[in-house]
Design a protein around this motif. Structure first.
Motif, PDB file in Angstrom:
ATOM      1  N   TRP A  92      12.270 111.766  19.152  1.00 14.72           N
ATOM      2  CA  TRP A  92      11.597 110.501  19.442  1.00 14.72           C
ATOM      3  C   TRP A  92      11.626 110.213  20.935  1.00 14.72           C
ATOM      4  N   ILE A  93      10.714 109.351  21.363  1.00 13.10           N
ATOM      5  CA  ILE A  93      10.609 108.969  22.770  1.00 13.10           C
ATOM      6  C   ILE A  93      10.149 107.511  22.836  1.00 13.10           C
ATOM      7  N   LYS A  94      10.707 106.761  23.775  1.00 14.46           N
ATOM      8  CA  LYS A  94      10.414 105.330  23.899  1.00 14.46           C
ATOM      9  C   LYS A  94       9.761 105.059  25.249  1.00 14.46           C
ATOM     10  N   PHE A  95       8.634 104.351  25.218  1.00 16.55           N
ATOM     11  CA  PHE A  95       7.885 103.991  26.418  1.00 16.55           C
ATOM     12  C   PHE A  95       7.646 102.489  26.455  1.00 16.55           C
ATOM     13  N   VAL A  96       7.343 101.982  27.641  1.00 18.45           N
ATOM     14  CA  VAL A  96       6.754 100.658  27.791  1.00 18.45           C
ATOM     15  C   VAL A  96       5.428 100.876  28.515  1.00 18.45           C
ATOM     16  N   TYR A  97       4.373 100.177  28.020  1.00 18.51           N
ATOM     17  CA  TYR A  97       3.026 100.333  28.552  1.00 18.51           C
ATOM     18  C   TYR A  97       2.470  99.003  29.038  1.00 18.51           C
ATOM     19  N   GLU A  98       1.735  99.066  30.128  1.00 22.86           N
ATOM     20  CA  GLU A  98       1.011  97.915  30.657  1.00 22.86           C
ATOM     21  C   GLU A  98       0.102  97.342  29.568  1.00 22.86           C
ATOM     22  N   GLY A  99       0.322  96.078  29.238  1.00 27.37           N
ATOM     23  CA  GLY A  99      -0.525  95.400  28.271  1.00 27.37           C
ATOM     24  C   GLY A  99      -0.236  95.710  26.812  1.00 27.37           C
ATOM     25  N   HIS A 100       0.740  96.591  26.534  1.00 31.68           N
ATOM     26  CA  HIS A 100       1.017  96.992  25.149  1.00 31.68           C
ATOM     27  C   HIS A 100       2.492  96.913  24.778  1.00 31.68           C
ATOM     28  N   GLY A 101       3.377  96.636  25.730  1.00 30.54           N
ATOM     29  CA  GLY A 101       4.801  96.500  25.445  1.00 30.54           C
ATOM     30  C   GLY A 101       5.490  97.817  25.135  1.00 30.54           C
ATOM     31  N   GLU A 102       6.656  97.699  24.475  1.00 31.95           N
ATOM     32  CA  GLU A 102       7.479  98.868  24.150  1.00 31.95           C
ATOM     33  C   GLU A 102       7.033  99.514  22.843  1.00 31.95           C
ATOM     34  N   HIS A 103       7.082 100.839  22.834  1.00 31.23           N
ATOM     35  CA  HIS A 103       6.759 101.608  21.630  1.00 31.23           C
ATOM     36  C   HIS A 103       7.690 102.807  21.547  1.00 31.23           C
ATOM     37  N   THR A 104       8.166 103.092  20.348  1.00 31.06           N
ATOM     38  CA  THR A 104       8.949 104.302  20.098  1.00 31.06           C
ATOM     39  C   THR A 104       8.106 105.205  19.208  1.00 31.06           C
ATOM     40  N   PHE A 105       7.913 106.437  19.661  1.00 35.26           N
ATOM     41  CA  PHE A 105       7.097 107.411  18.938  1.00 35.26           C
ATOM     42  C   PHE A 105       7.989 108.509  18.396  1.00 35.26           C
ATOM     43  N   GLY A 106       7.676 108.995  17.211  1.00 38.02           N
ATOM     44  CA  GLY A 106       8.475 110.033  16.574  1.00 38.02           C
ATOM     45  C   GLY A 106       7.641 111.231  16.159  1.00 38.02           C
ATOM     46  N   LYS A 107       8.314 112.177  15.552  1.00 36.58           N
ATOM     47  CA  LYS A 107       7.715 113.437  15.122  1.00 36.58           C
ATOM     48  C   LYS A 107       6.404 113.191  14.374  1.00 36.58           C
ATOM     49  N   GLY A 108       5.361 113.879  14.813  1.00 32.88           N
ATOM     50  CA  GLY A 108       4.050 113.763  14.195  1.00 32.88           C
ATOM     51  C   GLY A 108       3.140 112.736  14.818  1.00 32.88           C
ATOM     52  N   ASP A 109       3.661 111.907  15.734  1.00 34.11           N
ATOM     53  CA  ASP A 109       2.826 110.903  16.395  1.00 34.11           C
ATOM     54  C   ASP A 109       2.013 111.541  17.507  1.00 34.11           C
ATOM     55  N   CYS A 110       0.751 111.142  17.614  1.00 33.16           N
ATOM     56  CA  CYS A 110      -0.147 111.615  18.665  1.00 33.16           C
ATOM     57  C   CYS A 110      -0.605 110.395  19.445  1.00 33.16           C
ATOM     58  N   ILE A 111      -0.403 110.405  20.759  1.00 35.33           N
ATOM     59  CA  ILE A 111      -0.664 109.233  21.580  1.00 35.33           C
ATOM     60  C   ILE A 111      -1.671 109.572  22.668  1.00 35.33           C
ATOM     61  N   LEU A 112      -2.742 108.813  22.727  1.00 35.92           N
ATOM     62  CA  LEU A 112      -3.732 108.926  23.795  1.00 35.92           C
ATOM     63  C   LEU A 112      -3.447 107.797  24.772  1.00 35.92           C
ATOM     64  N   GLN A 113      -3.084 108.147  25.987  1.00 34.70           N
ATOM     65  CA  GLN A 113      -2.807 107.145  27.019  1.00 34.70           C
ATOM     66  C   GLN A 113      -4.039 107.043  27.907  1.00 34.70           C
ATOM     67  N   PRO A 114      -4.656 105.873  28.004  1.00 34.91           N
ATOM     68  CA  PRO A 114      -5.832 105.753  28.864  1.00 34.91           C
ATOM     69  C   PRO A 114      -5.507 106.185  30.293  1.00 34.91           C
ATOM     70  N   PRO A 115      -6.445 106.833  30.967  1.00 33.44           N
ATOM     71  CA  PRO A 115      -6.201 107.259  32.343  1.00 33.44           C
ATOM     72  C   PRO A 115      -5.738 106.090  33.212  1.00 33.44           C
TER      73      PRO A 115
END
Length: 122
Positions: A59-82
């Motif tokens: 798992w990995i935990k991020f904080v994103y501009e305008g979206h707050g904190e998110h923890t992603f785990g096995k099988g998650d696919c994340i598209l981060q806007p440029p």
């Protein structure tokens, strides 16, 4: 036919050379996971046209501009806007991710605060 925009390229595993990844505490194709110290990447953005990642393990935990904190785990696919401002906050010892950027070589810019934090301070 129009002019070819991409050239054929193959990167074979048998020829791979492994080295430090985008961050000093990451390695590309790290085989054995050990205990990690808490590292954050700090607020930053990538000057690229496309960026996504797929969590293969852990798992990995991020904080994103305008979206707050998110923890992603096995099988998650994340598209981060440029250019989205983000910060990696933590990850598991067994983290494995597949990251895809275009262009592969791009500038990473350190950001002091997220744009909404700057707007709120006004």
């Amino acid at each position: 036919m129009s002019e070819a925009k991409q050239l054929f390229s193959a990167s074979l595993a048998q020829d791979a050379v492994y080295k430090t990844g985008l961050r000093s505490f990451m390695e590309i194709k790290k085989e054995a996971a050990g205990n990690h110290e808490l590292h954050t990447t700090g607020l930053h953005q990538h000057n690229c046209d496309f960026q996504m990642f797929y969590v293969l393990n852990g798992w990995i935990k991020f904080v994103y501009e305008g979206h707050g904190e998110h923890t992603f785990g096995k099988g998650d696919c994340i598209l981060q806007p440029p250019g989205i401002v983000h910060n990696e906050l933590d990850c598991s010892d067994d983290l494995e991710v597949l990251e895809i950027y275009s262009p592969a070589v791009h500038e990473t810019v350190v950001v002091a605060r997220t744009p909404e934090a700057v707007a709120a301070a006004r």
